[in-house]
Design an enzyme around this catalytic site. Sequence first.
Site, PDB file in Angstrom:
ATOM      1  N   HIS A 179       1.225   4.163  -3.285  1.00 39.71           N
ATOM      2  CA  HIS A 179       1.956   5.693  -3.050  1.00 39.71           C
ATOM      3  C   HIS A 179       2.623   6.439  -4.064  1.00 39.71           C
ATOM      4  O   HIS A 179       2.170   7.186  -4.696  1.00 39.71           O
ATOM      5  CB  HIS A 179       1.275   6.417  -1.488  1.00 39.71           C
ATOM      6  CG  HIS A 179       0.070   5.934  -0.712  1.00 39.71           C
ATOM      7  ND1 HIS A 179      -0.901   7.058  -1.278  1.00 39.71           N
ATOM      8  CD2 HIS A 179      -0.250   5.196   0.413  1.00 39.71           C
ATOM      9  CE1 HIS A 179      -2.110   5.777  -0.504  1.00 39.71           C
ATOM     10  NE2 HIS A 179      -1.384   5.987   0.296  1.00 39.71           N
ATOM     11  N   HIS A 220       1.112  -1.358   0.555  1.00 38.58           N
ATOM     12  CA  HIS A 220      -0.187  -0.292  -0.006  1.00 38.58           C
ATOM     13  C   HIS A 220       1.139   1.191  -0.070  1.00 38.58           C
ATOM     14  O   HIS A 220       0.533   2.162  -0.525  1.00 38.58           O
ATOM     15  CB  HIS A 220      -1.020  -0.228   1.202  1.00 38.58           C
ATOM     16  CG  HIS A 220      -1.578   1.026   1.384  1.00 38.58           C
ATOM     17  ND1 HIS A 220      -3.402   1.492   1.376  1.00 38.58           N
ATOM     18  CD2 HIS A 220      -0.979   2.347   1.822  1.00 38.58           C
ATOM     19  CE1 HIS A 220      -3.801   2.893   1.107  1.00 38.58           C
ATOM     20  NE2 HIS A 220      -2.625   3.399   1.404  1.00 38.58           N
ATOM     21  N   GLU A 221       1.991   1.105   0.963  1.00 38.87           N
ATOM     22  CA  GLU A 221       2.911   2.446   0.870  1.00 38.87           C
ATOM     23  C   GLU A 221       3.512   2.521  -0.421  1.00 38.87           C
ATOM     24  O   GLU A 221       3.721   3.709  -0.625  1.00 38.87           O
ATOM     25  CB  GLU A 221       3.816   2.271   2.162  1.00 38.87           C
ATOM     26  CG  GLU A 221       3.148   2.408   3.365  1.00 38.87           C
ATOM     27  CD  GLU A 221       2.120   3.385   3.688  1.00 38.87           C
ATOM     28  OE1 GLU A 221       2.272   4.370   3.195  1.00 38.87           O
ATOM     29  OE2 GLU A 221       0.423   3.065   4.965  1.00 38.87           O
ATOM     30  N   GLU A 277      -6.456   6.578  -1.201  1.00 40.55           N
ATOM     31  CA  GLU A 277      -5.852   4.909  -0.526  1.00 40.55           C
ATOM     32  C   GLU A 277      -6.712   4.438  -1.332  1.00 40.55           C
ATOM     33  O   GLU A 277      -5.903   3.085  -1.367  1.00 40.55           O
ATOM     34  CB  GLU A 277      -6.753   5.828   1.049  1.00 40.55           C
ATOM     35  CG  GLU A 277      -6.358   6.357   2.005  1.00 40.55           C
ATOM     36  CD  GLU A 277      -4.932   6.320   2.078  1.00 40.55           C
ATOM     37  OE1 GLU A 277      -4.555   5.283   2.179  1.00 40.55           O
ATOM     38  OE2 GLU A 277      -4.037   7.763   1.469  1.00 40.55           O
TER      39      GLU A 277
END
Length: 269
Positions: free
Chosen positions: A138, A134-135, A195
């Site tokens: 980004h 997820h990070e 997100e």
Amino acid sequence: MKKIVLAIMVFLGVVACKTNPFTGQKVLNFYPNSQLFPTAFAQYDQFLEENKVITGTDDARMITKTGQRIAAAAERWLTANGYAGYLKDYKWEYNLVNDETVNAWCMPGGKIVFYTGILPICQGETGVAVVMGHEVAHALADHGAQRMSAGTLQQLGAVAGNVVIQDEQKRNIFNQAYGIGSQVGVMLPFSRSHETEADRIGLQIMAIAGYNPDEAAELWKRMKANSGGSAPPEFLSTHPSNETRIANLTEWAPLAKKEAAKFGITSFQ
């Protein structure tokens, strides 16, 4: 003055676009890597100097190992899909910081921090891979630059309104309405969309890295339990609700496995 402000807004909106390689969509971004990354790297180094970084432990090594696998999977996908060299300016770094906050984050250019407080929720390397994916997503999707770009347009919109509206009372009403409306109606949904996008991209690259994407929904079930139901309503939050994320990740996990199969990955850790 009015025409100048409006012309600047139109110009930025038209020319400041970049393609998201994972979605194929044009996104608002007028902060090039050459401008954004050096600042982000300097801020990251300052953060590390001011906080307790854990090194030499099994957990610290796990964070680095998982990050390297996820970043390698991302580069593999990008190269296979016509984006070789996309990551040439990225300088991946993964650090574990002693802090009980249940969080992790990534700065533009690939500078990642995990707090020790999130490790019990992760429950091991595959859980770390969920958060790491997820990070990393980004950073891959330039979400930091997009938020900065949107923030700049939000500020220009406020300036334009104040230039156009000459009556002080009406200007005050505009400022109040614009502040709330642009935040709740534009900026927060914009953040939630990032997100959600990071969840989907992260799921895909963790699977290509050999981690089981089914674990993502399980991790968010633990996040939900840990929150104790204290999250704000979704429309007032920068993040989707836990329920939304769990449903999305459950739906997308089989798709992530299919994408991984294109790279010969059919069994998962």
